[in-house]
Design a protein around this motif. Structure first.
Motif, PDB file in Angstrom:
ATOM      1  N   PRO A 183       0.830  -1.209   0.000  1.00 32.47           N
ATOM      2  CA  PRO A 183       0.000   0.000   0.000  1.00 32.47           C
ATOM      3  C   PRO A 183       0.862   1.255   0.000  1.00 32.47           C
ATOM      4  O   PRO A 183       1.808   1.361   0.783  1.00 32.47           O
ATOM      5  CB  PRO A 183      -0.797  -0.114   1.303  1.00 32.47           C
ATOM      6  CG  PRO A 183      -0.779  -1.571   1.640  1.00 32.47           C
ATOM      7  CD  PRO A 183       0.530  -2.089   1.142  1.00 32.47           C
ATOM      8  N   PRO A 184       0.591   2.204  -0.899  1.00 30.37           N
ATOM      9  CA  PRO A 184       1.365   3.439  -0.904  1.00 30.37           C
ATOM     10  C   PRO A 184       1.003   4.324   0.287  1.00 30.37           C
ATOM     11  O   PRO A 184      -0.076   4.226   0.855  1.00 30.37           O
ATOM     12  CB  PRO A 184       0.964   4.100  -2.232  1.00 30.37           C
ATOM     13  CG  PRO A 184      -0.383   3.539  -2.538  1.00 30.37           C
ATOM     14  CD  PRO A 184      -0.412   2.152  -1.966  1.00 30.37           C
ATOM     15  N   ASP A 185       1.947   5.200   0.658  1.00 28.18           N
ATOM     16  CA  ASP A 185       1.710   6.230   1.683  1.00 28.18           C
ATOM     17  C   ASP A 185       1.318   5.642   3.036  1.00 28.18           C
ATOM     18  O   ASP A 185       0.405   6.126   3.700  1.00 28.18           O
ATOM     19  CB  ASP A 185       0.633   7.213   1.214  1.00 28.18           C
ATOM     20  CG  ASP A 185       1.011   7.876  -0.101  1.00 28.18           C
ATOM     21  OD1 ASP A 185       2.207   8.158  -0.281  1.00 28.18           O
ATOM     22  OD2 ASP A 185       0.116   8.102  -0.927  1.00 28.18           O
TER      23      ASP A 185
ATOM     24  N   LEU B 187       9.838  -3.325   7.230  1.00 25.04           N
ATOM     25  CA  LEU B 187       8.726  -4.264   7.351  1.00 25.04           C
ATOM     26  C   LEU B 187       7.425  -3.535   7.084  1.00 25.04           C
ATOM     27  O   LEU B 187       7.258  -2.374   7.474  1.00 25.04           O
ATOM     28  CB  LEU B 187       8.667  -4.878   8.756  1.00 25.04           C
ATOM     29  CG  LEU B 187       9.862  -5.704   9.227  1.00 25.04           C
ATOM     30  CD1 LEU B 187       9.641  -6.155  10.670  1.00 25.04           C
ATOM     31  CD2 LEU B 187      10.118  -6.901   8.326  1.00 25.04           C
ATOM     32  N   ILE B 188       6.493  -4.212   6.419  1.00 22.91           N
ATOM     33  CA  ILE B 188       5.111  -3.757   6.309  1.00 22.91           C
ATOM     34  C   ILE B 188       4.291  -4.658   7.213  1.00 22.91           C
ATOM     35  O   ILE B 188       4.199  -5.868   6.989  1.00 22.91           O
ATOM     36  CB  ILE B 188       4.582  -3.848   4.862  1.00 22.91           C
ATOM     37  CG1 ILE B 188       5.456  -3.038   3.908  1.00 22.91           C
ATOM     38  CG2 ILE B 188       3.130  -3.389   4.799  1.00 22.91           C
ATOM     39  CD1 ILE B 188       5.413  -1.549   4.135  1.00 22.91           C
ATOM     40  N   VAL B 189       3.720  -4.099   8.271  1.00 27.01           N
ATOM     41  CA  VAL B 189       3.023  -4.885   9.287  1.00 27.01           C
ATOM     42  C   VAL B 189       1.519  -4.816   9.048  1.00 27.01           C
ATOM     43  O   VAL B 189       0.902  -3.751   9.165  1.00 27.01           O
ATOM     44  CB  VAL B 189       3.365  -4.384  10.707  1.00 27.01           C
ATOM     45  CG1 VAL B 189       2.632  -5.219  11.753  1.00 27.01           C
ATOM     46  CG2 VAL B 189       4.870  -4.446  10.943  1.00 27.01           C
ATOM     47  N   ASP B 190       0.950  -5.978   8.672  1.00 25.44           N
ATOM     48  CA  ASP B 190      -0.503  -6.117   8.504  1.00 25.44           C
ATOM     49  C   ASP B 190      -1.083  -5.086   7.550  1.00 25.44           C
ATOM     50  O   ASP B 190      -2.237  -4.680   7.678  1.00 25.44           O
ATOM     51  CB  ASP B 190      -1.204  -6.041   9.866  1.00 25.44           C
ATOM     52  CG  ASP B 190      -2.547  -6.772   9.847  1.00 25.44           C
ATOM     53  OD1 ASP B 190      -2.756  -7.602   8.933  1.00 25.44           O
ATOM     54  OD2 ASP B 190      -3.387  -6.511  10.716  1.00 25.44           O
ATOM     55  N   GLY B 191      -0.278  -4.646   6.584  1.00 27.07           N
ATOM     56  CA  GLY B 191      -0.757  -3.708   5.572  1.00 27.07           C
ATOM     57  C   GLY B 191      -1.088  -2.329   6.086  1.00 27.07           C
ATOM     58  O   GLY B 191      -1.710  -1.528   5.383  1.00 27.07           O
ATOM     59  N   ARG B 192      -0.641  -2.008   7.315  1.00 33.27           N
ATOM     60  CA  ARG B 192      -1.024  -0.726   7.915  1.00 33.27           C
ATOM     61  C   ARG B 192       0.154   0.160   8.285  1.00 33.27           C
ATOM     62  O   ARG B 192       0.009   1.368   8.381  1.00 33.27           O
ATOM     63  CB  ARG B 192      -1.876  -0.958   9.164  1.00 33.27           C
ATOM     64  CG  ARG B 192      -3.213  -1.627   8.914  1.00 33.27           C
ATOM     65  CD  ARG B 192      -4.129  -1.485  10.123  1.00 33.27           C
ATOM     66  NE  ARG B 192      -3.574  -2.121  11.303  1.00 33.27           N
ATOM     67  CZ  ARG B 192      -3.895  -3.348  11.701  1.00 33.27           C
ATOM     68  NH1 ARG B 192      -4.730  -4.072  10.987  1.00 33.27           N
ATOM     69  NH2 ARG B 192      -3.371  -3.859  12.800  1.00 33.27           N
ATOM     70  N   ARG B 193       1.326  -0.444   8.545  1.00 34.68           N
ATOM     71  CA  ARG B 193       2.480   0.328   9.005  1.00 34.68           C
ATOM     72  C   ARG B 193       3.733  -0.070   8.244  1.00 34.68           C
ATOM     73  O   ARG B 193       3.941  -1.258   7.973  1.00 34.68           O
ATOM     74  CB  ARG B 193       2.736   0.089  10.500  1.00 34.68           C
ATOM     75  CG  ARG B 193       1.703   0.634  11.438  1.00 34.68           C
ATOM     76  CD  ARG B 193       2.106   0.306  12.876  1.00 34.68           C
ATOM     77  NE  ARG B 193       1.951  -1.107  13.181  1.00 34.68           N
ATOM     78  CZ  ARG B 193       2.615  -1.739  14.164  1.00 34.68           C
ATOM     79  NH1 ARG B 193       3.503  -1.080  14.882  1.00 34.68           N
ATOM     80  NH2 ARG B 193       2.378  -3.018  14.412  1.00 34.68           N
TER      81      ARG B 193
END
Length: 257
Positions: free
Chosen positions: A120-122, A146-152
């Motif tokens: 996910p961008p931004d 890391l991208i955590v659960d698509g939120r962070r």
């Protein structure tokens, strides 16, 4: 799958053939990229297929060095070629494809690996540097995150990072499926990579769908901590990717060599 490969091959094979100068077979590059697109495509909230927007292309150091020397904008050319393939396949893009070339010593000459992921961008961004006061900050090559659960999106700036539900961990994942101290990332200076180790968690860990106890991470790997998804990635140097190029879905002519 064959239809996608045929479209891509007709579109850009001649351009890539001249750029590669026999170091890699154009059809191998095309097939690997198209497979990665097909494997990593996602569905948006409306159920529409969306193309992956991050691409890690790993090849041998002896193949990459002359490519970068003789064709300094090779990553840019390849990013544009990927964009054209996505247009021909008919997938939606939410940003121009971003490409990172990585040269490693443990892959044979004239071979390559392509990993693609939709990220996910931004995303809100933070760093483990502020979370691990006792661990000195570390400047890693290729800026791992890391991208955590698509939120962070969390930049990895410490040599040791503990992930879990407990508040004292470096990366807190507030989900009952995650153990209090679920896993640890530890930087390996000899391989210049992070080693992931499951800390005997209740829910266990899967890497790209396969159960593991520990494993060296590669850019684009997807970890599942009891069902909570974490993507391991590496950031891009601006000079090696068309990160800010505008999307023009109407342009589908081949690149000029």
């Amino acid at each position: 799958m064959h239809r996608f490969e045929d479209l891509a091959q007709r579109l850009i094979e001649n351009s890539l053939a001249r750029i590669l100068h026999e170091r890699l077979r154009p059809e191998d590059v095309l097939h690997a990229v198209v497979r990665a697109i097909d494997d990593a495509k996602s569905l948006d909230a409306n159920g529409e297929a969306i193309a992956p927007n991050h691409y890690w292309i790993t090849l041998s150091e002896q193949d990459l060095a002359p490519l970068e020397y003789f064709q300094a904008d090779f990553a840019d050319q390849l990013a544009e070629s990927v964009r054209q393939m996505i247009v021909q396949i008919g997938l939606r893009m939410d940003m121009p494809p971003r490409v990172l070339l990585q040269g490693v010593g443990d892959i044979s000459p004239h071979e390559l690996r392509v990993t693609a992921r939709w990220i996910p961008p931004d995303l809100p961004a933070s760093s483990t540097a502020s979370m691990a006061a006792t661990d000195r900050d570390k400047s890693f090559p290729r800026k791992p995150f890391l991208i955590v659960d698509g939120r962070r999106q969390i930049a990895l700036a410490s040599e040791t990072v503990v992930i879990g539900r407990a508040r004292e961990t470096d990366i807190v994942v507030d989900d009952r499926r995650v153990s209090r101290h679920h896993a640890e990332l530890r930087w390996q200076p000899d391989t210049q990579k992070f080693l992931y180790r499951d800390l005997d968690s209740t829910g266990g860990t899967k890497l790209n769908g396969y159960p593991i106890q520990q494993c060296t991470l590669e850019a684009g790997d997807i970890l599942s901590l009891g069902g909570v998804e974490i993507i391991y990635g590496e950031e891009f140097a601006l000079q090696s990717t068309r990160a800010n190029a505008p999307i023009n879905a109407d342009t589908d002519t081949p690149l000029k060599p």
